[in-house]
Each structure stands twice: as C-alpha cells, then as structure tokens.
Design a protein around this motif. Sequence first.
Motif, PDB file in Angstrom:
ATOM      1  N   LEU A   1      50.015  44.429  47.541  1.00 50.75           N
ATOM      2  CA  LEU A   1      49.484  45.171  46.400  1.00 50.75           C
ATOM      3  C   LEU A   1      48.701  44.258  45.458  1.00 50.75           C
ATOM      4  O   LEU A   1      47.672  44.661  44.906  1.00 50.75           O
ATOM      5  CB  LEU A   1      50.611  45.874  45.643  1.00 50.75           C
ATOM      6  N   ARG A   2      49.170  43.040  45.289  1.00 51.18           N
ATOM      7  CA  ARG A   2      48.425  42.078  44.461  1.00 51.18           C
ATOM      8  C   ARG A   2      47.069  41.764  45.086  1.00 51.18           C
ATOM      9  O   ARG A   2      46.068  41.624  44.379  1.00 51.18           O
ATOM     10  CB  ARG A   2      49.235  40.800  44.279  1.00 51.18           C
ATOM     11  N   GLU A   3      47.033  41.665  46.415  1.00 50.05           N
ATOM     12  CA  GLU A   3      45.766  41.423  47.101  1.00 50.05           C
ATOM     13  C   GLU A   3      44.811  42.602  46.895  1.00 50.05           C
ATOM     14  O   GLU A   3      43.613  42.405  46.686  1.00 50.05           O
ATOM     15  CB  GLU A   3      46.007  41.184  48.589  1.00 50.05           C
ATOM     16  N   GLN A   4      45.354  43.821  46.944  1.00 48.58           N
ATOM     17  CA  GLN A   4      44.516  44.994  46.720  1.00 48.58           C
ATOM     18  C   GLN A   4      43.969  45.013  45.292  1.00 48.58           C
ATOM     19  O   GLN A   4      42.798  45.341  45.072  1.00 48.58           O
ATOM     20  CB  GLN A   4      45.307  46.275  46.976  1.00 48.58           C
ATOM     21  N   VAL A   5      44.800  44.663  44.339  1.00 41.30           N
ATOM     22  CA  VAL A   5      44.349  44.615  42.946  1.00 41.30           C
ATOM     23  C   VAL A   5      43.263  43.556  42.793  1.00 41.30           C
ATOM     24  O   VAL A   5      42.265  43.763  42.101  1.00 41.30           O
ATOM     25  CB  VAL A   5      45.537  44.343  41.998  1.00 41.30           C
ATOM     26  N   ALA A   6      43.445  42.415  43.451  1.00 44.91           N
ATOM     27  CA  ALA A   6      42.444  41.356  43.369  1.00 44.91           C
ATOM     28  C   ALA A   6      41.119  41.813  43.985  1.00 44.91           C
ATOM     29  O   ALA A   6      40.043  41.450  43.499  1.00 44.91           O
ATOM     30  CB  ALA A   6      42.950  40.104  44.072  1.00 44.91           C
ATOM     31  N   ARG A   7      41.180  42.634  45.058  1.00 46.99           N
ATOM     32  CA  ARG A   7      39.955  43.143  45.665  1.00 46.99           C
ATOM     33  C   ARG A   7      39.190  44.027  44.692  1.00 46.99           C
ATOM     34  O   ARG A   7      37.959  44.025  44.690  1.00 46.99           O
ATOM     35  CB  ARG A   7      40.273  43.949  46.921  1.00 46.99           C
ATOM     36  N   TRP A   8      39.885  44.795  43.882  1.00 49.09           N
ATOM     37  CA  TRP A   8      39.222  45.694  42.948  1.00 49.09           C
ATOM     38  C   TRP A   8      38.546  44.941  41.813  1.00 49.09           C
ATOM     39  O   TRP A   8      37.747  45.513  41.078  1.00 49.09           O
ATOM     40  CB  TRP A   8      40.208  46.721  42.391  1.00 49.09           C
ATOM     41  N   ASP A   9      38.830  43.661  41.659  1.00 52.14           N
ATOM     42  CA  ASP A   9      38.126  42.848  40.666  1.00 52.14           C
ATOM     43  C   ASP A   9      36.736  42.453  41.146  1.00 52.14           C
ATOM     44  O   ASP A   9      35.901  42.029  40.351  1.00 52.14           O
ATOM     45  CB  ASP A   9      38.935  41.585  40.330  1.00 52.14           C
ATOM     46  N   ASP A  10      36.487  42.579  42.445  1.00 51.07           N
ATOM     47  CA  ASP A  10      35.192  42.226  43.019  1.00 51.07           C
ATOM     48  C   ASP A  10      34.235  43.413  42.881  1.00 51.07           C
ATOM     49  O   ASP A  10      34.511  44.497  43.397  1.00 51.07           O
ATOM     50  CB  ASP A  10      35.377  41.863  44.491  1.00 51.07           C
ATOM     51  N   PRO A  11      33.106  43.243  42.186  1.00 51.09           N
ATOM     52  CA  PRO A  11      32.176  44.368  41.983  1.00 51.09           C
ATOM     53  C   PRO A  11      31.590  44.919  43.285  1.00 51.09           C
ATOM     54  O   PRO A  11      31.322  46.116  43.378  1.00 51.09           O
ATOM     55  CB  PRO A  11      31.076  43.796  41.099  1.00 51.09           C
ATOM     56  N   THR A  12      31.390  44.084  44.274  1.00 43.73           N
ATOM     57  CA  THR A  12      30.832  44.588  45.538  1.00 43.73           C
ATOM     58  C   THR A  12      31.837  45.497  46.255  1.00 43.73           C
ATOM     59  O   THR A  12      31.448  46.481  46.878  1.00 43.73           O
ATOM     60  CB  THR A  12      30.418  43.434  46.462  1.00 43.73           C
ATOM     61  N   TYR A  13      33.113  45.155  46.147  1.00 41.40           N
ATOM     62  CA  TYR A  13      34.144  45.998  46.755  1.00 41.40           C
ATOM     63  C   TYR A  13      34.197  47.352  46.047  1.00 41.40           C
ATOM     64  O   TYR A  13      34.295  48.402  46.689  1.00 41.40           O
ATOM     65  CB  TYR A  13      35.512  45.308  46.689  1.00 41.40           C
ATOM     66  N   VAL A  14      34.125  47.337  44.723  1.00 38.40           N
ATOM     67  CA  VAL A  14      34.145  48.575  43.949  1.00 38.40           C
ATOM     68  C   VAL A  14      32.936  49.437  44.310  1.00 38.40           C
ATOM     69  O   VAL A  14      33.052  50.658  44.491  1.00 38.40           O
ATOM     70  CB  VAL A  14      34.192  48.272  42.437  1.00 38.40           C
ATOM     71  N   ALA A  15      31.783  48.812  44.430  1.00 34.91           N
ATOM     72  CA  ALA A  15      30.571  49.558  44.787  1.00 34.91           C
ATOM     73  C   ALA A  15      30.698  50.150  46.186  1.00 34.91           C
ATOM     74  O   ALA A  15      30.312  51.306  46.418  1.00 34.91           O
ATOM     75  CB  ALA A  15      29.346  48.651  44.701  1.00 34.91           C
TER      76      ALA A  15
END
Length: 154
Positions: free
Chosen positions: A50-64
Amino acid sequence: MTRRTLALVALLVIALAALVPTVNTYVAQRQKLSELQSQVSQQEQQVESLREQVARWDDPTYVAARARERLLFAMPGETQYRLTDTSGSDVPLTEAEQAAEAAKEGEWFSVLWESVEGSSRLTPEDIPDETGSTDDDVSEQNPADDTTDQDTDQ
C-alpha cells in the motif's frame, strides 16, 4: 506390588495430571503465537504494498496515465475514438474485461440450473387461476356490498 511401588505410581499419576494440561496449554499458545506472527508478517507486506501504491500516486505521469485510462481523459490536441461493435454496445478495452464478462455470464448449464431453481420457488399465489387472472386482478370488494350502494341511491 509393594507400598513403595504403589506410592511411586501414585506420585507419577499426580505429576502427569498436573503437567499434561500445562503442556497442552503451552503447545496451544505456541501455535497461536506462530499463527499471529504469520498474520503480522502478511499485514506488514500489505502495508508495504500500500505504501508503494501511495508513492506511485505522487508521480504525475502515473496520475495522468490512470486518468487517461479510468476517466477517458485526453491531452490537449488529442482525439479519442471509442469503438463499438455492431450491436452498438461498448467494446471491452482489454482481454481481461472480456474474460470477466464471460465468467459473469457463467456456463450454460449453470444458467439452466438457476432457471430450474427459480421456477421451483413459485408459490400458489404466483400461478394464475384457470381464467387467467391472478389475485391482483380480482377486486377485494364483496359482490354483496354492491347491493348496499344501490339501496342508498334510492
């Protein structure tokens, strides 16, 4: 048997009677402890993922990328096309979605069996009488009550 042997056997039986429940409790607690430790390790792994998933959402390209996939967003200047089949319904985006739809429909014999089970749940109220009407079609009013209405009109 001598008195010594009898006393030794009695002492041994008393010692076993005192030790067996204690050892049994110890073994049960050790098993419970190992189960809880494995549960804690599994939960720690879940927390880490879950921490890894949260860290992924900090990346703007992943969010896009997620916004483009889930919300069908497009970048400025892009044109999106949505394909449909001949029936006019949306075409699943991935093979996984197609497999999920097929699994949701179920096998033909499962559908048939569900139909048989559903028909066995009918109650007598669900079955129409010989005239084709159901209890809902017939009024609750007694025909004898109609004569009282005529008497009041006169």
